[in-house]
Design a protein around this motif. Structure first.
Motif, short mmCIF file in Angstrom:
data_model
loop_
_atom_site.label_atom_id
_atom_site.label_comp_id
_atom_site.label_asym_id
_atom_site.label_seq_id
_atom_site.Cartn_x
_atom_site.Cartn_y
_atom_site.Cartn_z
N ASP A 166 1.34 -25.40 -6.07
CA ASP A 166 1.71 -26.26 -6.94
C ASP A 166 3.41 -26.97 -6.59
N GLY A 167 3.93 -25.96 -5.92
CA GLY A 167 5.25 -26.41 -5.64
C GLY A 167 5.83 -25.81 -4.41
N ILE A 168 7.08 -26.05 -3.90
CA ILE A 168 7.66 -26.01 -2.75
C ILE A 168 8.99 -25.60 -3.09
N MET A 169 9.57 -24.68 -2.47
CA MET A 169 11.22 -24.30 -2.54
C MET A 169 11.89 -24.55 -1.35
N TRP A 170 12.91 -24.97 -1.54
CA TRP A 170 13.81 -25.43 -0.33
C TRP A 170 15.23 -24.46 -0.75
N GLU A 171 15.46 -23.61 -0.07
CA GLU A 171 16.71 -22.58 -0.37
C GLU A 171 17.72 -23.34 0.68
N ASP A 172 19.05 -23.13 0.33
CA ASP A 172 20.24 -23.38 1.12
C ASP A 172 20.08 -25.08 1.10
N PHE A 173 20.07 -25.67 0.23
CA PHE A 173 20.02 -27.03 0.22
C PHE A 173 21.37 -27.55 -0.01
N ASP A 174 22.12 -27.55 1.22
CA ASP A 174 23.59 -28.05 1.33
C ASP A 174 23.73 -29.14 2.02
N LYS A 175 24.45 -30.01 0.88
CA LYS A 175 24.66 -31.50 1.21
C LYS A 175 25.18 -31.55 2.57
N ARG A 176 26.16 -30.84 2.69
CA ARG A 176 27.05 -31.06 4.01
C ARG A 176 26.17 -30.92 5.07
N LYS A 177 25.24 -29.93 5.17
CA LYS A 177 24.15 -29.76 6.46
C LYS A 177 23.28 -30.73 6.59
N LEU A 178 22.97 -31.42 5.35
CA LEU A 178 21.63 -32.29 5.38
C LEU A 178 21.93 -33.75 5.50
N GLU A 179 22.92 -34.41 4.95
CA GLU A 179 23.25 -35.70 4.75
C GLU A 179 23.29 -36.32 6.15
N ASN A 180 23.91 -35.69 7.17
CA ASN A 180 23.92 -36.42 8.49
C ASN A 180 22.71 -35.64 9.59
N SER A 181 21.83 -34.81 9.03
CA SER A 181 20.95 -33.98 9.80
C SER A 181 19.43 -34.93 9.83
N SER A 182 18.97 -35.42 10.87
CA SER A 182 17.81 -36.24 11.18
C SER A 182 16.88 -35.07 10.56
N TRP A 183 16.83 -33.83 10.92
CA TRP A 183 15.80 -32.80 10.66
C TRP A 183 15.87 -32.80 9.09
N GLY A 184 16.89 -32.72 8.30
CA GLY A 184 17.08 -32.55 6.88
C GLY A 184 16.54 -33.80 6.29
N GLN A 185 16.92 -35.22 6.76
CA GLN A 185 16.50 -36.43 6.10
C GLN A 185 14.67 -36.42 6.45
N GLN A 186 14.34 -36.16 7.22
CA GLN A 186 12.75 -36.04 7.61
C GLN A 186 12.22 -35.52 6.42
N TRP A 187 12.80 -34.16 6.12
CA TRP A 187 12.05 -33.50 5.22
C TRP A 187 12.36 -33.97 3.98
N ILE A 188 13.24 -34.29 3.64
CA ILE A 188 13.56 -34.96 2.09
C ILE A 188 12.79 -35.97 1.95
N ALA A 189 12.61 -36.87 3.01
CA ALA A 189 11.69 -38.03 2.74
C ALA A 189 10.19 -37.41 2.48
N PHE A 190 9.87 -36.44 3.42
CA PHE A 190 8.47 -36.00 3.26
C PHE A 190 8.28 -35.32 1.86
N PHE A 191 9.23 -34.55 1.32
CA PHE A 191 9.05 -33.87 0.05
C PHE A 191 9.10 -35.02 -1.08
N LYS A 192 9.82 -36.00 -0.98
CA LYS A 192 9.84 -37.13 -2.11
C LYS A 192 8.52 -37.64 -2.15
N ASP A 193 7.88 -37.94 -0.97
CA ASP A 193 6.72 -38.52 -1.07
C ASP A 193 5.55 -37.46 -1.74
#
Length: 278
Positions: free
Chosen positions: A210-237
């Motif tokens: 029913d849910g997924i958790m993402w630990e260490d959701f660090d903006k500094r690491k994620l906003e310029n990370s292609s890996w991070g952006q791909q997973w953010i888009a996936f989970f938003k969908d």
């Protein structure tokens, strides 16, 4: 003869539905309504019961709480999930450890797989005996204490350790889904929240939890990370179209704000240790 044909046809249809439409979809996903939550694995006293009751959702270590405390918190409208480690042996749980057999350990290249960060070992979730130990633990700590569901931890080890060994990863993922099916068959109303294991979630478990958790959701690491952006888009969908709730643990206020911008539900914590209330 006609009755027999009809019976066989109904059996085939029911079997098809059970196989392709997971049992977890039978209940309404209450996690989608959560606006704030906390993770706390420490001892719970009366003062903390009151504090914990102020959240929409709490994730606790069920060994640290009584049935009465759980019920008091639930009476306030709070959802209570209990921690269960799936892939790693919780060595502090001495009663559980005494029931483990040698065959329950995951053996790779004739050796156990040691997890140095937590001083423990990976377990073989494909073994029927170990699966039954987990089912029994869920019954004792989740069902008997009347918790609302399970916080599934350490399943991300499949991705971390075996990302380049698909034959091992796929076997463990299949066994994980088998275990989830068993839980859903026995307790279809339980909420299931998986921590990490994104590839396992995508390839195997997304229709069962029913849910997924993402630990260490660090903006500094994620906003310029292609890996991070791909997973953010996936989970938003996934959240929008499949109604799977998405939770984050952010190390700072920037991460909290960034999480909310994605419409994920954040909890601020600087580390992966949850023995104190913030």
């Amino acid at each position: 003869m006609l009755k027999k044909v009809i019976f066989v046809a109904i059996f085939i249809i029911v079997s098809f539905i059970t196989l392709y439409f997971p049992l977890s979809a039978k209940h309404k996903n209450a996690l989608m309504n959560v606006e704030d939550y906390v993770i706390y694995y420490g001892h719970v006293n009366d003062k903390l019961v009151k504090e914990l009751s102020s959240y929409d959702l709490i994730i606790i270590e069920p060994h640290q709480m009584t049935t009465e405390q759980v019920q008091t918190i639930k009476d306030s409208g709070t959802i209570v999930l209990g921690y269960i480690s799936m892939m790693e042996l919780a060595t502090w749980n001495e009663d559980f450890v005494t029931k483990v057999q040698q065959d329950d350990y995951l053996i790779i290249n004739n050796e156990r797989v040691y997890v140095e960060d937590w001083d423990t070992y990976l377990m073989d979730i494909s073994k029927p005996h170990y699966q039954q130990l987990l089912i029994d633990e869920i019954h004792i700590e989740i069902i008997q204490k009347n918790l609302d569901g399970i916080f599934i931890d350490t399943i991300g080890d499949i991705d971390d350790f075996f990302y380049d060994q698909p034959h091992i990863a796929n076997k463990l993922r299949d066994s994980y889904v088998e275990l989830l099916n068993t839980v859903n068959e026995q307790h279809s109303d339980l909420l299931l929240l998986q921590n990490w294991g994104f590839e396992t979630f995508k390839e195997a478990s997304k229709d069962y939890v029913d849910g997924i958790m993402w630990e260490d959701f660090d903006k500094r690491k994620l906003e310029n990370s292609s890996w991070g952006q791909q997973w953010i888009a996936f989970f938003k969908d996934i959240k929008k179209n499949e109604k799977v709730a998405v939770f984050t643990v952010a190390p700072d206020n920037k991460g909290v704000k960034y999480s909310k911008q994605q419409q994920f539900v954040p909890f601020k914590n600087e580390s992966s240790i949850y023995d104190e209330m913030n």
